[in-house]
Design an enzyme around this catalytic site. Structure first.
Site, PDB file in Angstrom:
ATOM      1  N   GLU A 147       0.901  -1.020  -0.003  1.00  0.00           N
ATOM      2  CA  GLU A 147       0.097   0.001   0.077  1.00  0.00           C
ATOM      3  C   GLU A 147       0.834   1.229   0.004  1.00  0.00           C
ATOM      4  O   GLU A 147       1.655   1.446   1.001  1.00  0.00           O
ATOM      5  CB  GLU A 147      -0.954   0.100   1.128  1.00  0.00           C
ATOM      6  CG  GLU A 147      -2.019   1.069   1.089  1.00  0.00           C
ATOM      7  CD  GLU A 147      -1.665   2.491   1.396  1.00  0.00           C
ATOM      8  OE1 GLU A 147      -1.646   3.154   0.563  1.00  0.00           O
ATOM      9  OE2 GLU A 147      -1.535   2.751   2.830  1.00  0.00           O
ATOM     10  N   CYS A 186      -2.302   8.560   4.592  1.00  0.00           N
ATOM     11  CA  CYS A 186      -2.442   8.214   3.088  1.00  0.00           C
ATOM     12  C   CYS A 186      -3.983   8.493   2.517  1.00  0.00           C
ATOM     13  O   CYS A 186      -3.827   8.977   1.315  1.00  0.00           O
ATOM     14  CB  CYS A 186      -2.101   6.572   3.001  1.00  0.00           C
ATOM     15  SG  CYS A 186      -3.151   5.490   4.072  1.00  0.00           S
TER      16      CYS A 186
END
Length: 468
Positions: A222, A257
């Protein structure tokens, strides 16, 4: 040793941990491999009991752990409490779902008997970042241990303390190693590592992917996002919506994020949006020491992050909220809104990872869709509208792993929703059932009906299956 300073008072050392050299990683992984065999042979209910005890232990120590996390990361204390609380809820969710996720699945019918067996990989390497060091580690540790794997975690040197304390509460084959990129490379590249789970930036992700790919080691990556928040022409700019958006932008000083990092508003409504956004920031955004009650945004993580964020403040920036901090003693950055920057500027096209955000006007839905989908990162997005069906229709066209509707807030995110991405932002999934299944291999045991005891043997002849 790795020493960690307090980002809010960088002269203060919070603690230190021993560094693991690349040469020492081999012995760590070999021990984990030996422990994994015993752990995998432990019945699943017994493994889950270990996780249950750990969840309770984390919950009991949550206040001390939250304070430590705030001091080493600069996150405000309520957010640190929230992260630890979510970690506990996630562990208990894993415990609740693991029996069905990891149990055998059997089909016995006229075609024969087929059993799908979920088996652990072996030793899992988890490389985790500093911005949410507990939950982003436990998203990997919880399912991996439940499935019967051993785990070796290498956290960021910028947040090594709290995750080390949390890991000590798990009576399982879990080891924490500390070090720089060389330590991480030695871990990912070890021959006994059977799965890699990484959360971090694109540069680190490329390095991990290259090492894992060279050994054909399956990986979950990720790599962040540059998430757009798109307001349609009927979206309300009410106080509650704007308050949510401001905090979704500046939580952890924008170092998340899935933060809202690009704001898109119809050109005709841009002035009204800016006024509403600034008013919301005045209500909810207070920058200061993360341990001070009422503070909602602390410092950024390091001196380098402070320089990078301040670079985005060159030019016309609207200051936001109350600033009760001293940038001379801590890594504080005054939060700001940049109105109508160049669409090709770094503030718009890169993941700025700091408390400065752009807002841009758009002409129509097709143009904003093209702008929102531009770039290589596709982690998340949000769309805001008074018409939920209209919002969902546009959300389907976003190139994003998940899209919020009328919020961009992690608080409301359900564990039933997988956390992943498209483009280059995510390989594999965390959260939800997909996250559980990332840590098991599916093996098949099959007895075709024609060859079961008592069945009439088929005539000899060429195989019906292709060679291979």
């Amino acid at each position: 040793m790795i020493r960690r300073e307090n980002p809010a008072r960088f002269a203060e050392i919070v603690g230190e941990v021993p560094a693991t050299t690349p040469d020492e990683v081999d012995a760590v992984v070999r021990r984990a491999d030996a422990e994994q065999r015993t752990w995998a042979a432990t019945p699943l209910p017994d493994r889950l009991a270990v996780l249950a005890r750990a969840a309770t232990a984390i919950e009991d120590a949550a206040e001390d752990l939250a304070t430590l996390l705030a001091r080493e990361s600069g996150k405000v204390l309520p957010d640190c409490r929230g992260e630890l609380g979510f970690a506990v809820r996630f562990l208990r969710w894993v415990i609740d779902k693991a029996i069905s996720a990891y149990g055998d699945s059997t089909v016995d019918d006229d075609l024969g008997r087929l059993v799908l067996v979920r088996k652990p990989y072996g030793v899992v390497a988890a490389i985790t970042p500093w911005n949410a060091p507990i939950i982003l580690a436990l998203l990997k540790i919880g399912p991996a241990l439940a499935a019967g794997n051993a785990v070796v975690v290498k956290p960021s040197p910028l947040a090594p303390l709290t995750i080390t304390a949390v890991a000590a509460l798990l009576e399982a084959p879990l080891t924490v190693v500390h070090g720089d990129a060389g330590t991480g490379a030695a871990l990912v590249g070890h021959d006994l590592i059977r799965k890699v789970a990484f959360t971090g930036g694109p540069a680190g992700g490329r390095a991990v992917a290259a090492l894992a790919g060279d050994r054909l080691t399956p990986s979950v990556l990720e790599l962040g996002g540059n998430d757009p928040a798109v307001f349609l022409d009927d979206a309300p700019f009410d106080d509650a919506s704007m308050d949510r958006l401001v905090m979704a932008t500046f939580a952890t000083s924008g170092q998340v994020c899935m933060a809202a990092k690009r704001l898109y508003v119809p050109r005709s409504r841009l002035d009204d949006f800016v006024a509403a956004y600034r008013a919301a920031a005045g209500r909810v955004l207070v920058t200061g020491d993360p341990l001070t009650p009422g503070v909602s945004m602390g410092p950024v993580i390091s001196a380098g992050a402070q320089r990078s964020a301040n670079a985005f403040r060159d030019g016309d920036v609207l200051d936001l909220g109350r600033f009760e901090a001293d940038p001379e003693i801590g890594y504080f950055v005054r939060p700001g809104l940049v109105v109508s920057p160049d669409p090709g500027s770094p503030l718009v096209v890169t993941e700025q990872f700091g408390p400065v955000v752009p807002v841009l006007g758009y002409r129509d839905e097709e143009s904003v869709l093209a702008a929102a989908n531009a770039g290589e990162l596709g982690l998340g997005a949000s769309v805001w509208s008074a018409d939920e069906d209209r919002a969902f229709a546009l959300a389907r066209r976003f190139e994003a792993g998940f899209t919020f509707v009328n919020t961009h807030n992690r608080t409301g995110m359900s564990l039933r929703a997988p956390f992943g991405g498209v483009k280059r932002s995510g390989w594999g999934r965390e959260y939800a059932g997909e996250g559980l299944l990332e840590y098991v291999q599916t093996c098949v045991i099959h007895a075709p009906a024609a060859f079961r005891p008592g069945a009439e043997a088929p005539a000899a002849g060429p195989s019906a299956y292709p060679p291979g």
